[in-house]
Write a protein that holds these residues in place. Structure first.
Motif, PDB file in Angstrom:
ATOM      1  N   PHE A   1       0.843  -1.197   0.000  1.00  0.00           N
ATOM      2  CA  PHE A   1       0.000   0.000   0.000  1.00  0.00           C
ATOM      3  C   PHE A   1       0.878   1.247   0.000  1.00  0.00           C
ATOM      4  CE2 PHE A   1      -2.571  -3.283   1.891  1.00  0.00           C
ATOM      5  CZ  PHE A   1      -3.815  -3.068   1.347  1.00  0.00           C
ATOM      6  N   TYR A   2       0.335   2.335  -0.507  1.00  0.00           N
ATOM      7  CA  TYR A   2       1.006   3.624  -0.473  1.00  0.00           C
ATOM      8  C   TYR A   2      -0.054   4.712  -0.486  1.00  0.00           C
ATOM      9  CZ  TYR A   2       4.875   6.843  -1.119  1.00  0.00           C
ATOM     10  OH  TYR A   2       5.815   7.814  -0.926  1.00  0.00           O
ATOM     11  N   LEU A   3       0.261   5.862   0.070  1.00  0.00           N
ATOM     12  CA  LEU A   3      -0.679   6.987   0.056  1.00  0.00           C
ATOM     13  C   LEU A   3      -0.524   7.773  -1.235  1.00  0.00           C
ATOM     14  CD1 LEU A   3      -0.410   8.315   3.710  1.00  0.00           C
ATOM     15  CD2 LEU A   3      -2.186   6.885   2.721  1.00  0.00           C
ATOM     16  N   CYS A   4      -1.640   8.081  -1.851  1.00  0.00           N
ATOM     17  CA  CYS A   4      -1.631   8.866  -3.090  1.00  0.00           C
ATOM     18  C   CYS A   4      -1.045  10.249  -2.808  1.00  0.00           C
ATOM     19  CB  CYS A   4      -3.056   8.983  -3.625  1.00  0.00           C
ATOM     20  SG  CYS A   4      -3.202  10.028  -5.087  1.00  0.00           S
ATOM     21  N   PRO A   5      -0.106  10.712  -3.642  1.00  0.00           N
ATOM     22  CA  PRO A   5       0.491  12.027  -3.402  1.00  0.00           C
ATOM     23  C   PRO A   5      -0.463  13.196  -3.671  1.00  0.00           C
ATOM     24  CG  PRO A   5       1.364  11.073  -5.405  1.00  0.00           C
ATOM     25  CD  PRO A   5       0.500  10.040  -4.772  1.00  0.00           C
ATOM     26  N   ILE A   6      -1.573  12.965  -4.369  1.00  0.00           N
ATOM     27  CA  ILE A   6      -2.518  14.029  -4.693  1.00  0.00           C
ATOM     28  C   ILE A   6      -3.637  14.109  -3.654  1.00  0.00           C
ATOM     29  CG2 ILE A   6      -4.135  14.920  -6.422  1.00  0.00           C
ATOM     30  CD1 ILE A   6      -1.183  15.018  -7.273  1.00  0.00           C
ATOM     31  N   CYS A   7      -4.352  13.003  -3.439  1.00  0.00           N
ATOM     32  CA  CYS A   7      -5.529  13.061  -2.564  1.00  0.00           C
ATOM     33  C   CYS A   7      -5.314  12.359  -1.202  1.00  0.00           C
ATOM     34  CB  CYS A   7      -6.741  12.458  -3.260  1.00  0.00           C
ATOM     35  SG  CYS A   7      -6.619  10.682  -3.556  1.00  0.00           S
ATOM     36  N   ALA A   8      -4.154  11.744  -0.995  1.00  0.00           N
ATOM     37  CA  ALA A   8      -3.773  11.096   0.254  1.00  0.00           C
ATOM     38  C   ALA A   8      -4.641   9.897   0.625  1.00  0.00           C
ATOM     39  CB  ALA A   8      -3.726  12.093   1.397  1.00  0.00           C
ATOM     40  N   SER A   9      -5.326   9.296  -0.354  1.00  0.00           N
ATOM     41  CA  SER A   9      -6.075   8.083  -0.055  1.00  0.00           C
ATOM     42  C   SER A   9      -5.124   6.886  -0.187  1.00  0.00           C
ATOM     43  CB  SER A   9      -7.263   7.928  -1.000  1.00  0.00           C
ATOM     44  OG  SER A   9      -6.836   7.785  -2.329  1.00  0.00           O
ATOM     45  N   GLU A  10      -5.445   5.804   0.495  1.00  0.00           N
ATOM     46  CA  GLU A  10      -4.586   4.620   0.478  1.00  0.00           C
ATOM     47  C   GLU A  10      -4.830   3.825  -0.799  1.00  0.00           C
ATOM     48  OE1 GLU A  10      -5.195   1.392   3.422  1.00  0.00           O
ATOM     49  OE2 GLU A  10      -3.296   2.175   4.203  1.00  0.00           O
ATOM     50  N   VAL A  11      -3.746   3.512  -1.503  1.00  0.00           N
ATOM     51  CA  VAL A  11      -3.837   2.828  -2.780  1.00  0.00           C
ATOM     52  C   VAL A  11      -3.083   1.497  -2.682  1.00  0.00           C
ATOM     53  CG1 VAL A  11      -3.352   3.015  -5.248  1.00  0.00           C
ATOM     54  CG2 VAL A  11      -3.846   5.069  -3.937  1.00  0.00           C
ATOM     55  N   MET A  12      -3.679   0.435  -3.219  1.00  0.00           N
ATOM     56  CA  MET A  12      -3.042  -0.874  -3.205  1.00  0.00           C
ATOM     57  C   MET A  12      -2.273  -1.086  -4.507  1.00  0.00           C
ATOM     58  SD  MET A  12      -4.629  -4.635  -2.381  1.00  0.00           S
ATOM     59  CE  MET A  12      -5.764  -4.643  -3.732  1.00  0.00           C
ATOM     60  N   GLY A  13      -1.078  -1.652  -4.420  1.00  0.00           N
ATOM     61  CA  GLY A  13      -0.236  -1.886  -5.590  1.00  0.00           C
ATOM     62  C   GLY A  13      -0.785  -2.956  -6.507  1.00  0.00           C
ATOM     63  N   LYS A  14      -0.393  -2.888  -7.775  1.00  0.00           N
ATOM     64  CA  LYS A  14      -0.850  -3.860  -8.777  1.00  0.00           C
ATOM     65  C   LYS A  14       0.310  -4.662  -9.275  1.00  0.00           C
ATOM     66  CE  LYS A  14      -4.710  -1.136 -10.083  1.00  0.00           C
ATOM     67  NZ  LYS A  14      -5.770  -1.036 -10.940  1.00  0.00           N
TER      68      LYS A  14
END
Length: 59
Positions: free
Chosen positions: A46-59
């Motif tokens: 997981f990482y936090l989106c640099p724009i909206c700071a929502s948690e994003v799961m890797g693909k």
């Protein structure tokens, strides 16, 4: 110092993320991601989106 065999520096593994909330696509190095167990014997990054700071799961 004597070099017995020259080594090769491996490039860092790059992970690509795509935020579903703001459609931002970004990349980061493996050492920057957060690893979390998501199920039995399953681990995702997981990482936090640099724009909206929502948690994003890797693909």
């Amino acid at each position: 110092m004597t070099i017995i065999k020259k080594g090769i520096i491996k490039p860092p593994t790059i992970w690509r993320f795509e935020c579903e909330k703001c459609d931002c696509i970004f990349e980061c190095v493996r050492e920057e991601v957060t690893w979390r167990q998501t199920g039995y014997n399953e681990t995702d990054c997981f990482y936090l989106c640099p724009i909206c700071a929502s948690e994003v799961m890797g693909k």
